[in-house]
Design a protein around this motif. Structure first.
Motif, PDB file in Angstrom:
ATOM      1  N   ALA A 227      93.639  80.211 122.373  1.00  0.00           N
ATOM      2  CA  ALA A 227      94.869  80.963 122.146  1.00  0.00           C
ATOM      3  C   ALA A 227      95.875  80.725 123.268  1.00  0.00           C
ATOM      4  O   ALA A 227      97.078  80.547 123.026  1.00  0.00           O
ATOM      5  CB  ALA A 227      94.542  82.450 122.026  1.00  0.00           C
ATOM      6  N   ARG A 228      95.390  80.716 124.506  1.00  0.00           N
ATOM      7  CA  ARG A 228      96.288  80.468 125.639  1.00  0.00           C
ATOM      8  C   ARG A 228      96.831  79.047 125.597  1.00  0.00           C
ATOM      9  O   ARG A 228      97.982  78.790 125.963  1.00  0.00           O
ATOM     10  CB  ARG A 228      95.560  80.744 126.949  1.00  0.00           C
ATOM     11  CG  ARG A 228      95.257  82.233 127.162  1.00  0.00           C
ATOM     12  CD  ARG A 228      94.566  82.464 128.493  1.00  0.00           C
ATOM     13  NE  ARG A 228      95.414  82.053 129.609  1.00  0.00           N
ATOM     14  CZ  ARG A 228      94.996  81.957 130.871  1.00  0.00           C
ATOM     15  NH1 ARG A 228      93.733  82.260 131.172  1.00  0.00           N
ATOM     16  NH2 ARG A 228      95.823  81.593 131.821  1.00  0.00           N
ATOM     17  N   MET A 229      96.003  78.107 125.152  1.00  0.00           N
ATOM     18  CA  MET A 229      96.474  76.735 125.035  1.00  0.00           C
ATOM     19  C   MET A 229      97.612  76.651 124.023  1.00  0.00           C
ATOM     20  O   MET A 229      98.662  76.049 124.279  1.00  0.00           O
ATOM     21  CB  MET A 229      95.334  75.817 124.596  1.00  0.00           C
ATOM     22  CG  MET A 229      95.773  74.361 124.397  1.00  0.00           C
ATOM     23  SD  MET A 229      94.628  73.395 123.395  1.00  0.00           S
ATOM     24  CE  MET A 229      95.001  74.030 121.766  1.00  0.00           C
ATOM     25  N   LEU A 230      97.410  77.273 122.855  1.00  0.00           N
ATOM     26  CA  LEU A 230      98.448  77.255 121.838  1.00  0.00           C
ATOM     27  C   LEU A 230      99.704  77.965 122.332  1.00  0.00           C
ATOM     28  O   LEU A 230     100.828  77.539 122.048  1.00  0.00           O
ATOM     29  CB  LEU A 230      97.936  77.913 120.549  1.00  0.00           C
ATOM     30  CG  LEU A 230      96.762  77.205 119.862  1.00  0.00           C
ATOM     31  CD1 LEU A 230      96.282  78.008 118.656  1.00  0.00           C
ATOM     32  CD2 LEU A 230      97.156  75.801 119.429  1.00  0.00           C
ATOM     33  N   GLY A 231      99.514  79.046 123.096  1.00  0.00           N
ATOM     34  CA  GLY A 231     100.660  79.742 123.659  1.00  0.00           C
ATOM     35  C   GLY A 231     101.439  78.876 124.619  1.00  0.00           C
ATOM     36  O   GLY A 231     102.674  78.851 124.617  1.00  0.00           O
TER      37      GLY A 231
ATOM     38  N   LEU B  32      97.551  86.693 128.483  1.00  0.00           N
ATOM     39  CA  LEU B  32      97.768  86.607 127.041  1.00  0.00           C
ATOM     40  C   LEU B  32      99.046  87.329 126.626  1.00  0.00           C
ATOM     41  O   LEU B  32      99.847  86.817 125.830  1.00  0.00           O
ATOM     42  CB  LEU B  32      96.564  87.186 126.292  1.00  0.00           C
ATOM     43  CG  LEU B  32      95.280  86.350 126.339  1.00  0.00           C
ATOM     44  CD1 LEU B  32      94.087  87.155 125.838  1.00  0.00           C
ATOM     45  CD2 LEU B  32      95.441  85.068 125.526  1.00  0.00           C
ATOM     46  N   THR B  33      99.251  88.548 127.167  1.00  0.00           N
ATOM     47  CA  THR B  33     100.471  89.279 126.808  1.00  0.00           C
ATOM     48  C   THR B  33     101.714  88.599 127.363  1.00  0.00           C
ATOM     49  O   THR B  33     102.781  88.638 126.744  1.00  0.00           O
ATOM     50  CB  THR B  33     100.409  90.730 127.323  1.00  0.00           C
ATOM     51  OG1 THR B  33     100.089  90.725 128.732  1.00  0.00           O
ATOM     52  CG2 THR B  33      99.372  91.533 126.565  1.00  0.00           C
ATOM     53  N   PHE B  34     101.587  87.966 128.526  1.00  0.00           N
ATOM     54  CA  PHE B  34     102.723  87.227 129.081  1.00  0.00           C
ATOM     55  C   PHE B  34     103.171  86.151 128.095  1.00  0.00           C
ATOM     56  O   PHE B  34     104.358  86.035 127.762  1.00  0.00           O
ATOM     57  CB  PHE B  34     102.328  86.605 130.421  1.00  0.00           C
ATOM     58  CG  PHE B  34     103.452  85.880 131.106  1.00  0.00           C
ATOM     59  CD1 PHE B  34     104.260  86.538 132.022  1.00  0.00           C
ATOM     60  CD2 PHE B  34     103.725  84.552 130.833  1.00  0.00           C
ATOM     61  CE1 PHE B  34     105.305  85.882 132.649  1.00  0.00           C
ATOM     62  CE2 PHE B  34     104.767  83.888 131.448  1.00  0.00           C
ATOM     63  CZ  PHE B  34     105.562  84.561 132.369  1.00  0.00           C
ATOM     64  N   GLN B  35     102.209  85.347 127.607  1.00  0.00           N
ATOM     65  CA  GLN B  35     102.549  84.271 126.669  1.00  0.00           C
ATOM     66  C   GLN B  35     103.072  84.833 125.354  1.00  0.00           C
ATOM     67  O   GLN B  35     104.009  84.298 124.758  1.00  0.00           O
ATOM     68  CB  GLN B  35     101.336  83.392 126.419  1.00  0.00           C
ATOM     69  CG  GLN B  35     100.947  82.509 127.607  1.00  0.00           C
ATOM     70  CD  GLN B  35      99.759  81.630 127.268  1.00  0.00           C
ATOM     71  OE1 GLN B  35      98.782  82.087 126.684  1.00  0.00           O
ATOM     72  NE2 GLN B  35      99.841  80.370 127.658  1.00  0.00           N
ATOM     73  N   LEU B  36     102.438  85.910 124.906  1.00  0.00           N
ATOM     74  CA  LEU B  36     102.842  86.490 123.634  1.00  0.00           C
ATOM     75  C   LEU B  36     104.268  87.037 123.708  1.00  0.00           C
ATOM     76  O   LEU B  36     105.069  86.859 122.772  1.00  0.00           O
ATOM     77  CB  LEU B  36     101.860  87.593 123.240  1.00  0.00           C
ATOM     78  CG  LEU B  36     102.017  88.197 121.836  1.00  0.00           C
ATOM     79  CD1 LEU B  36     102.042  87.113 120.771  1.00  0.00           C
ATOM     80  CD2 LEU B  36     100.882  89.183 121.566  1.00  0.00           C
ATOM     81  N   LEU B  37     104.605  87.677 124.796  1.00  0.00           N
ATOM     82  CA  LEU B  37     105.963  88.180 124.963  1.00  0.00           C
ATOM     83  C   LEU B  37     106.983  87.040 124.962  1.00  0.00           C
ATOM     84  O   LEU B  37     108.049  87.141 124.340  1.00  0.00           O
ATOM     85  CB  LEU B  37     106.060  88.986 126.263  1.00  0.00           C
ATOM     86  CG  LEU B  37     105.503  90.411 126.195  1.00  0.00           C
ATOM     87  CD1 LEU B  37     105.280  90.969 127.597  1.00  0.00           C
ATOM     88  CD2 LEU B  37     106.473  91.302 125.412  1.00  0.00           C
ATOM     89  N   ARG B  38     106.663  85.957 125.662  1.00  0.00           N
ATOM     90  CA  ARG B  38     107.571  84.804 125.687  1.00  0.00           C
ATOM     91  C   ARG B  38     107.783  84.263 124.271  1.00  0.00           C
ATOM     92  O   ARG B  38     108.901  83.936 123.870  1.00  0.00           O
ATOM     93  CB  ARG B  38     106.991  83.707 126.588  1.00  0.00           C
ATOM     94  CG  ARG B  38     106.897  84.082 128.069  1.00  0.00           C
ATOM     95  CD  ARG B  38     108.258  84.079 128.745  1.00  0.00           C
ATOM     96  NE  ARG B  38     108.849  82.761 128.766  1.00  0.00           N
ATOM     97  CZ  ARG B  38     108.624  81.846 129.721  1.00  0.00           C
ATOM     98  NH1 ARG B  38     107.836  82.139 130.750  1.00  0.00           N
ATOM     99  NH2 ARG B  38     109.218  80.676 129.673  1.00  0.00           N
ATOM    100  N   GLY B  39     106.692  84.176 123.500  1.00  0.00           N
ATOM    101  CA  GLY B  39     106.800  83.663 122.138  1.00  0.00           C
ATOM    102  C   GLY B  39     107.596  84.574 121.223  1.00  0.00           C
ATOM    103  O   GLY B  39     108.438  84.111 120.441  1.00  0.00           O
TER     104      GLY B  39
END
Length: 927
Positions: free
Chosen positions: A402-406, A432-439
């Motif tokens: 998931a982090r890779m895809l993010g 994970l939340t950092f990447q999700l927020l950016r997305g």
């Protein structure tokens, strides 16, 4: 004429201009329907005559029989109103030739029915006063298909003795049928001879020459004529692959691939054409041949160790009547069993009807081919690995993925991250939340971002970072966006903010500096932000900011500094997978730009390997593979490029995306490896797709130009000439005069090589005229003039120097020393042929000086060699020796040229009596 009749006749005109295929079939169906609605039986007759021909050409046997029977009934009821021949609609007597074959192709029709049709056909021919050649051919084909070989042989001899007439089969069809018959009865040399005559004579018809070329593939292999077999396979398959009525031709190609050790290609052909088994339900004869060929190939796939390979498309619902309903694709080994069983069932039905064992014996002959093997490589590709093998991910692996895809920002990244959040502990939820927020912010999903921020704040509190939780909650989702004004204000308002928050705000400020071009400021803030994140142990942010620093170096045109940062990142084992992929890709691009495409390809391939390992989206994987393939091409590693392109195409196809650009690259790389026939096939498919998609003429012209070169390498000269002509026409349509001129030059050069000198001169003259209309591309004009001069000189024209001198003036005016040197080299040869020795030598030496001035050392040696040869021809040996010594020095890195110079120098010294020097020079030559 009524309005309805006028509209139907206008439709007839459109039908008669439209090539066979789905569009033409739809028009015919509309014409029949309109004629029926109008109540005009004569118009319906004309429409159905067209429908019979259309159905025959596209392989709809049921429709063909129905349409013909209706027309025949009308003709017999009123021959004057419904004449047998009604051009351009059709000719019943000609169409009769298809009927017996249609009935013969299915065991559902009794032998008596076939015989009755043959008798009826002959009666109609006699009644119409036409020759019986067509009727005899129909009887020959029936006897041969039923296995009555002696009867077929007698009928064939009668055919040869029967005068040809308007209803005889065409030359192409007669040769093809007889070639097939001879091949079956063991007279393979005669079979090959007939097809060669057909090819040399340029005989063509609806299914010819593709059928004939396929028929002699095995005879050519058995005769040891492998190159011709490979060429015939490529050409025939290319012509046959788009018409489902060509199922038996495809079967021959599957067999050819199988016996030549190309099981992977055979499997690929099966996958492409498996559904053709459902195309014409009444053509069981073709089904038996195809099923047996497929069974043979799939058995070979199994023997090669790939029997568990899923056969794509074998679970299609339309194949259920043949192989049963399937929830999953059949493996190669399982499908082989089903193919043989179905082929045997069809053969039994035919033999019961015919009262022979011909179909059973044909099956046995096909089975026996398992023992025939010929080494004729066709493709550099092997069996493809499954696009994505099912895998059970552990919770930790799911988070890594998931982090890779993010990090990659793929389309599936948001869902992938959201899916693992609930199972992650507080520490894992932070990145994970950092990447999700950016997305989410990138997609402007603000409400969702607010919810994720709340979860992130909870995670911060859970790990004891209350101060950061409070501030992130206060600053809101903007902390994860790119608003540098907000970030600058927040830094001023919160001077005592936690280091991690200050680092994030400085990161946003850095992006603002980069966008504004303030690169030195960006470098300062990114390093400050990196230090802040390092202080709190946020290694992911440290890595991200180092990556940003490399981007800044690249923007500052400092690629070496960028690579140094990327090298340091890649050396860190803690680098997260998605970031590693990004870094590898960036370093690949930098390495290629610095003249090291091979190492660039290494990086791109490693990125692709990681993406494949972690099952990234097909588009992302294909992009990395394509990058590696392009860099491999630039490094001259074309076989490596081919392999990467193949996997990239597979991944993109699985993702349902267009593969046209990748297949263009594959075709180009295949051509570079010497696989010209396969390149033709791939590039031609690309062209078809581009044409269907309505690509712009200029874009299609580039593809046709590559196809033309592939045809040249495959020695398909007629196709190459036509392709160059089309390329030039498309560039004209696109209003690209320089490119049109380039295509005309290539076309003319091929004409010259084929001995068509006058046509070559005419085409080059046109190229020069076209090139003159584009003053921005004077180099193209010089090239066209150069080529025109060369062909004129070959033809012996007195004015050959005129275009050459104009080209030289262009080169000098445009300060193009390499071009001038190349042109002077040509001029020296012209002058030498005209006996103007001193001028020729001076010109060749000027060319050498020109090459040296731009670093063309071996080219200078080549021009000096020309000068020396001219002097030797004039018996001025002493002068020649001096020039040859200089040429020998300049040719040191070009072994072939060096040896040629050394031989002439040794001979010249020997002729002057300087035996020691001659021996010394000759000692440098290989033994």
């Amino acid at each position: 004429m009524t309005a309805a009749a006028e509209s139907i006749r206008a439709l007839f005109d459109e039908i008669d201009r439209t090539p066979w295929g789905p569009e033409e079939r739809a028009l015919v169906a509309e014409a029949v329907a309109r004629a029926q609605e109008s109540g005009d039986t004569r118009l319906e007759y004309e429409a159905r005559l067209r429908q019979t021909s259309s159905a025959n050409m596209i392989g709809d046997t049921d429709l063909m029989l129905t349409s013909f029977a209706w027309c025949l009934a009308q003709h017999e009821s009123d021959p004057e109103r419904f004449p047998a021949e009604l051009e351009p609609a059709g000719d019943l007597l000609w169409q009769y030739k298809w009927m017996a074959g249609a009935l013969r192709g299915s065991p559902e029709f009794a032998s008596e029915q076939i015989e009755a049709v043959l008798d009826d056909m002959e009666q109609h021919y006699r009644r119409a006063g036409v020759g019986l050649s067509g009727a005899l051919m129909a009887r020959f084909e029936d006897a041969w298909a039923a296995g009555r070989i002696e009867e077929a042989a007698i009928l064939r001899e009668r055919l040869e003795a029967t005068p040809r007439d308007d209803y005889s089969h065409c030359d192409a069809c007669v040769r093809s049928q007889f070639a097939g018959f001879f091949a079956e009865i063991g007279r393979e040399d005669e079979s090959i001879r007939l097809v060669e005559e057909m090819v040399e004579g340029g005989f063509t018809c609806g299914e010819e020459p593709e059928r004939a070329l396929a028929l002699v593939l095995l005879p050519l292999l058995r005769a040891g004529r492998f190159d011709e077999a490979r060429s015939f396979h490529s050409r025939s398959y290319r012509l046959a692959r788009d018409n489902p009525d060509n199922l038996t031709i495809i079967a021959d190609h599957v067999v050819f691939c199988t016996v030549t050790g190309n099981e992977a290609r055979a499997l690929s052909l099966i996958e492409k054409h498996l559904r053709w088994l459902t195309h014409d339900g009444l053509n069981a004869e073709a089904h038996q041949e195809a099923l047996a060929a497929f069974g043979l190939a799939l058995d070979a796939v199994t023997r090669s160790g790939h029997g568990d390979t899923p056969v794509r498309g074998s679970d299609a619902a339309e194949l259920a009547p043949l192989f049963g309903s399937r929830d999953a694709e059949l493996t190669a080994s399982d499908l082989a069993v089903l193919c043989w069983a179905r082929a045997e069932e069809i053969a039994r039905a035919f033999d019961e009807r015919n009262g022979t064992d011909a179909h059973a014996r044909r099956l046995e002959r096909t089975r026996a081919l398992a023992d025939e093997h010929y080494d004729v490589p066709l493709s550099s590709g092997g069996f493809a690995a499954p696009v994505s093998a099912p895998r059970e991910w552990t919770p930790a692996e799911r988070r890594v993925r998931a982090r890779m895809l993010g990090a990659l920002g793929t389309a599936s990244s948001i869902d992938a991250i959201a899916d693992v959040l609930d199972d992650a502990d507080a520490a894992d939820r932070l990145p994970l939340t950092f990447q999700l927020l950016r997305g989410l912010l990138a997609e402007e999903r603000l409400d969702d971002a607010a919810q994720v921020l709340a979860a992130r704040v909870d995670a911060l509190r859970a790990v004891g970072d209350e101060a950061r939780a409070d501030l992130e909650e206060k600053l809101g989702p903007a902390l994860f966006g790119k608003d540098d004004v907000f970030a600058s204000r927040a830094l001023e308002e919160h001077p005592d903010a936690p280091a991690g928050v200050r680092g994030q705000l400085l990161t946003i400020v850095t992006y603002g500096h980069m966008v504004a071009g303030r690169l030195d400021e960006a470098l300062r803030t990114v390093r400050e932000a990196r230090e802040l994140h390092a202080r709190v142990g946020d290694i992911d942010r440290v890595h991200a900011l180092a990556h940003t620093e490399a981007d800044i170096h690249r923007e500052k045109q400092a690629p070496a500094d960028a690579i140094a940062v990327l090298d340091e990142l890649l050396a860190d084992d803690r680098l997260e997978v998605g970031r590693r992929v990004h870094v590898l890709t960036d370093r690949a691009v930098l390495r290629e730009s610095l003249g090291d495409p091979s190492r660039g390809a290494d990086d791109a391939d490693e990125a692709a390997r990681l993406l494949l390992t972690w099952d990234a989206d097909g588009q992302v994987v294909a992009t990395a593979l394509s990058l590696g393939a392009q860099f491999a091409e630039r490094a001259g590693q074309n076989e490596r490029a081919v392999a990467s392109y193949r996997v990239a195409v597979q991944r993109l196809e699985a993702a349902g995306e267009s593969t046209v650009a990748l297949r263009y690259g594959l075709g180009r790389a295949l051509l570079a490896t010497g696989a010209a026939h396969e390149a033709v096939e791939v590039i031609d498919e690309v062209l078809q797709d581009e044409t269907a998609a309505g690509e712009a003429p200029g874009s299609r012209a580039i593809t046709v130009g590559l196809l033309a070169r592939a045809f040249e390498h495959a020695e398909e000269w007629g196709n190459a000439l036509r392709a160059w002509e089309i390329t030039a026409d498309l560039h004209e349509e696109a209003d690209e005069p320089a490119r049109r001129a380039s295509a005309l030059v290539a076309w003319a050069q091929l004409l010259g090589r084929l001995g068509e000198t006058d046509e070559s001169v005419d085409t080059l003259t046109t190229a020069v005229e076209v090139a003159r209309t584009d003053p921005e591309n004077r180099g193209m004009l010089a090239d066209a003039l150069h080529s025109l001069a060369q062909v004129k000189a070959y033809r012996g024209d007195d004015d050959a120097l005129t275009p050459l001198d104009e080209a030289i003036e262009i080169g000098r005016a445009d300060d193009a020393p390499w071009l001038v040197a190349d042109l002077l080299d040509t001029r020296a040869r012209f002058l030498a042929n005209a006996g103007r020795v001193d001028e020729a030598v001076a010109c060749a030496l000027q060319a050498a000086d020109g090459f040296l001035s731009v670093g063309g050392v071996p080219q200078a040696g080549g021009s000096e060699f020309v000068a020396a040869r001219i002097l030797l021809g004039a018996e001025r040996t002493e002068e020649a020796v001096a020039v040859l010594r200089s040429a020998l020095e300049h040719a040191a890195d070009e072994e072939q040229l060096r040896q040629a110079v050394a031989i002439d120098l040794g001979d010249a010294l020997e002729g002057l009596g300087r035996h020691g020097e001659a021996a010394e020079v000759r000692s440098t030559l290989p033994a």
